[in-house]
Motif scaffolding. Structure first.
Motif, PDB file in Angstrom:
ATOM      1  N   PRO A  32       9.881   2.893  -5.391  1.00  0.00           N
ATOM      2  CA  PRO A  32       9.861   4.115  -4.588  1.00  0.00           C
ATOM      3  C   PRO A  32      10.491   3.899  -3.222  1.00  0.00           C
ATOM      4  O   PRO A  32      10.320   2.852  -2.598  1.00  0.00           O
ATOM      5  N   ALA A  33      11.236   4.901  -2.775  1.00  0.00           N
ATOM      6  CA  ALA A  33      11.717   4.912  -1.395  1.00  0.00           C
ATOM      7  C   ALA A  33      10.611   5.504  -0.527  1.00  0.00           C
ATOM      8  O   ALA A  33      10.014   6.519  -0.878  1.00  0.00           O
ATOM      9  N   PHE A  61       0.822  -1.212   0.000  1.00  0.00           N
ATOM     10  CA  PHE A  61       0.000   0.000   0.000  1.00  0.00           C
ATOM     11  C   PHE A  61       0.862   1.271   0.000  1.00  0.00           C
ATOM     12  O   PHE A  61       0.552   2.236  -0.697  1.00  0.00           O
ATOM     13  N   ALA A  62       1.926   1.275   0.793  1.00  0.00           N
ATOM     14  CA  ALA A  62       2.773   2.469   0.867  1.00  0.00           C
ATOM     15  C   ALA A  62       3.469   2.737  -0.467  1.00  0.00           C
ATOM     16  O   ALA A  62       3.571   3.886  -0.907  1.00  0.00           O
ATOM     17  N   GLN A  63       3.953   1.696  -1.120  1.00  0.00           N
ATOM     18  CA  GLN A  63       4.575   1.873  -2.435  1.00  0.00           C
ATOM     19  C   GLN A  63       3.563   2.394  -3.449  1.00  0.00           C
ATOM     20  O   GLN A  63       3.871   3.272  -4.266  1.00  0.00           O
ATOM     21  N   ALA A  64       2.352   1.863  -3.403  1.00  0.00           N
ATOM     22  CA  ALA A  64       1.323   2.290  -4.349  1.00  0.00           C
ATOM     23  C   ALA A  64       0.972   3.755  -4.159  1.00  0.00           C
ATOM     24  O   ALA A  64       0.819   4.505  -5.130  1.00  0.00           O
ATOM     25  N   VAL A  65       0.858   4.186  -2.904  1.00  0.00           N
ATOM     26  CA  VAL A  65       0.498   5.583  -2.661  1.00  0.00           C
ATOM     27  C   VAL A  65       1.647   6.503  -3.056  1.00  0.00           C
ATOM     28  O   VAL A  65       1.420   7.640  -3.503  1.00  0.00           O
ATOM     29  N   ALA A  66       2.873   6.031  -2.953  1.00  0.00           N
ATOM     30  CA  ALA A  66       4.012   6.819  -3.423  1.00  0.00           C
ATOM     31  C   ALA A  66       3.946   7.013  -4.931  1.00  0.00           C
ATOM     32  O   ALA A  66       4.222   8.103  -5.449  1.00  0.00           O
ATOM     33  N   MET A  67       3.566   5.980  -5.662  1.00  0.00           N
ATOM     34  CA  MET A  67       3.557   6.064  -7.121  1.00  0.00           C
ATOM     35  C   MET A  67       2.378   6.876  -7.649  1.00  0.00           C
ATOM     36  O   MET A  67       2.475   7.495  -8.713  1.00  0.00           O
ATOM     37  N   PRO A 117      19.390  17.272  -8.297  1.00  0.00           N
ATOM     38  CA  PRO A 117      19.380  17.762  -6.921  1.00  0.00           C
ATOM     39  C   PRO A 117      18.277  17.064  -6.112  1.00  0.00           C
ATOM     40  O   PRO A 117      17.291  16.587  -6.677  1.00  0.00           O
ATOM     41  N   ALA A 118      18.451  17.002  -4.788  1.00  0.00           N
ATOM     42  CA  ALA A 118      17.484  16.324  -3.909  1.00  0.00           C
ATOM     43  C   ALA A 118      17.235  14.897  -4.374  1.00  0.00           C
ATOM     44  O   ALA A 118      16.102  14.417  -4.416  1.00  0.00           O
ATOM     45  N   ALA A 119      18.316  14.188  -4.705  1.00  0.00           N
ATOM     46  CA  ALA A 119      18.195  12.848  -5.277  1.00  0.00           C
ATOM     47  C   ALA A 119      17.784  11.797  -4.256  1.00  0.00           C
ATOM     48  O   ALA A 119      17.472  10.664  -4.641  1.00  0.00           O
ATOM     49  N   ALA A 120      17.784  12.145  -2.964  1.00  0.00           N
ATOM     50  CA  ALA A 120      17.330  11.200  -1.942  1.00  0.00           C
ATOM     51  C   ALA A 120      15.848  11.355  -1.633  1.00  0.00           C
ATOM     52  O   ALA A 120      15.299  10.580  -0.853  1.00  0.00           O
ATOM     53  N   GLY A 128      14.444  16.285   6.980  1.00  0.00           N
ATOM     54  CA  GLY A 128      14.836  15.130   7.770  1.00  0.00           C
ATOM     55  C   GLY A 128      14.258  13.832   7.253  1.00  0.00           C
ATOM     56  O   GLY A 128      14.207  12.843   8.001  1.00  0.00           O
ATOM     57  N   THR A 129      13.824  13.801   6.007  1.00  0.00           N
ATOM     58  CA  THR A 129      13.209  12.592   5.445  1.00  0.00           C
ATOM     59  C   THR A 129      13.965  12.138   4.214  1.00  0.00           C
ATOM     60  O   THR A 129      14.677  12.915   3.566  1.00  0.00           O
ATOM     61  N   THR A 130      13.795  10.884   3.886  1.00  0.00           N
ATOM     62  CA  THR A 130      14.291  10.330   2.623  1.00  0.00           C
ATOM     63  C   THR A 130      13.133   9.599   1.957  1.00  0.00           C
ATOM     64  O   THR A 130      12.396   8.867   2.608  1.00  0.00           O
ATOM     65  N   GLY A 131      12.988   9.800   0.654  1.00  0.00           N
ATOM     66  CA  GLY A 131      11.898   9.152  -0.062  1.00  0.00           C
ATOM     67  C   GLY A 131      10.566   9.793   0.213  1.00  0.00           C
ATOM     68  O   GLY A 131      10.457  10.907   0.746  1.00  0.00           O
ATOM     69  N   LYS A 132       9.512   9.088  -0.154  1.00  0.00           N
ATOM     70  CA  LYS A 132       8.144   9.557   0.017  1.00  0.00           C
ATOM     71  C   LYS A 132       7.685   9.348   1.455  1.00  0.00           C
ATOM     72  O   LYS A 132       7.829   8.248   2.013  1.00  0.00           O
ATOM     73  N   VAL A 133       7.119  10.369   2.052  1.00  0.00           N
ATOM     74  CA  VAL A 133       6.595  10.271   3.424  1.00  0.00           C
ATOM     75  C   VAL A 133       5.172   9.727   3.365  1.00  0.00           C
ATOM     76  O   VAL A 133       4.322  10.247   2.637  1.00  0.00           O
ATOM     77  N   VAL A 134       4.926   8.685   4.139  1.00  0.00           N
ATOM     78  CA  VAL A 134       3.629   7.998   4.126  1.00  0.00           C
ATOM     79  C   VAL A 134       3.151   7.808   5.562  1.00  0.00           C
ATOM     80  O   VAL A 134       3.919   7.427   6.440  1.00  0.00           O
TER      81      VAL A 134
END
Length: 326
Positions: free
Chosen positions: A296-297, A119-125, A150-153, A317-323
């Motif tokens: 997705p991260a 679910f988290a990966q799907a919501v990121a996409m 830039p902001a590659a993380a 302070g985050t990396t990837g998509k916040v869920v």
């Protein structure tokens, strides 16, 4: 149900976890038992009372959030019964309500989640992935491409790194601090550099051995964008999709005439084409993830800790998509 509600514009601490009435699906709608809700940088600006791109002002109290994934548990009048019980993901558009245990949306916004995605990966996409698919439309990447990100993380940056590597490009990923650059390197970038070190452009030039960059995917703006554009060759492209480093609600992108192109909003949709361009981009994003070409991260927070999630996002302070997960 429990939900995050905002009663007054202001800091992240104004987001409160409380019990509220269950939403009821109307004709053509479904109710989703939410398992993951996406958090967007735009959400932080709206929380503070800034209008952003929304056509109408935010009415308080409100439940923020416009990206959800979960299971369809109730149908409104006229909805195909085949949706009941399906794992789905949806972008709610301009309607809020995602930071909750239950959310309502139109059935025509639903996508069934491919079995390979959680679910988290799907919501990121459905949100971040959709934007990434919109951005890459503006660059024809291949083995001769040298791409600076830039902001590659971040959520979008992580996907852009993967997409560019899949196209055979040489990828330079920029991120803030050693832990983030390590993630960028692990994500496939040929070089990951810390943009908080003022010598980073010199390190990039040394790595490339005099070879210029051909594309900059820029969602940051400011000095990082200026230094990145300076790496481009004379026919290079500066593709601008944000300026988070300058402040989402009152900043300005760094633009160079003849080099820069802003691709957000209607420009991105027009490029996708068709009667439902945003849905087309959503379908592309989910297909790329289902095929394993894009992963997705995701950084997960409990729903009750939405305020902490906002604070972490605002302070980089985050990396990837916040869920958020109920």
């Amino acid at each position: 149900m429990h939900a995050i509600r905002l009663h007054a514009f202001g800091p992240a601490e104004n987001l409160t976890y409380e019990r509220t009435e269950d939403p009821v699906p109307g004709p053509g709608q479904v109710r989703i038992a939410v398992r993951a809700a996406g958090v967007h940088l735009l959400d932080t600006a709206l929380r503070e009372g800034h209008q952003g791109p929304l056509p109408q002002p935010t009415v308080l109290p409100t439940i923020p959030g416009r990206e959800v994934a979960g299971t369809v548990e109730s149908l409104g009048e006229g909805v195909d019964s085949a949706w009941l019980g399906k794992r789905v993901v949806a972008h709610l558009g301009f309607a809020p309500g995602g930071y909750a245990e239950l959310a309502v949306t139109d059935a025509d916004r639903l996508h069934e989640i491919p079995g390979t995605l959680d679910f988290a990966q799907a919501v990121a996409m459905i949100g971040t992935g959709r934007t990434a698919m919109g951005i890459v439309q503006f660059a024809e990447l291949g083995p001769d491409s040298v791409v600076v990100i830039p902001a590659a993380a971040g959520g979008i940056g992580t996907l852009l790194v993967q997409y560019a590597k899949n196209a055979g490009a040489t990828v330079i990923g920029l991120a803030g601090g050693p832990s983030k650059t390590a993630r960028v390197r692990a994500g496939g970038a040929d070089l990951a550099v810390d943009y908080t070190d003022s010598s980073w452009p010199r390190k990039v030039r040394a790595h490339l051995g005099g070879r210029p960059a051909t594309v900059v995917f820029d969602g940051v703006g400011g000095d990082i964008a200026r230094e990145s554009v300076a790496l481009l060759d004379e026919n290079g492209r500066h593709i601008v999709f944000g300026w988070s480093g300058e402040g989402i609600h009152d900043g300005r992108p760094y633009l160079v005439e003849g080099v820069s192109e802003q691709v957000l909003g209607p420009v991105m949709a027009r490029k996708a084409g068709g009667p439902h361009p945003l849905r087309t981009l959503e379908e592309r994003a989910l297909a790329e993830a289902a095929a394993g070409r894009l992963t997705p991260a995701v950084q997960r927070f409990p729903l009750a800790e939405a305020a902490a999630a906002h604070h972490a996002l605002e302070t980089r302070g985050t990396t990837g998509k916040v869920v958020l997960e109920p």
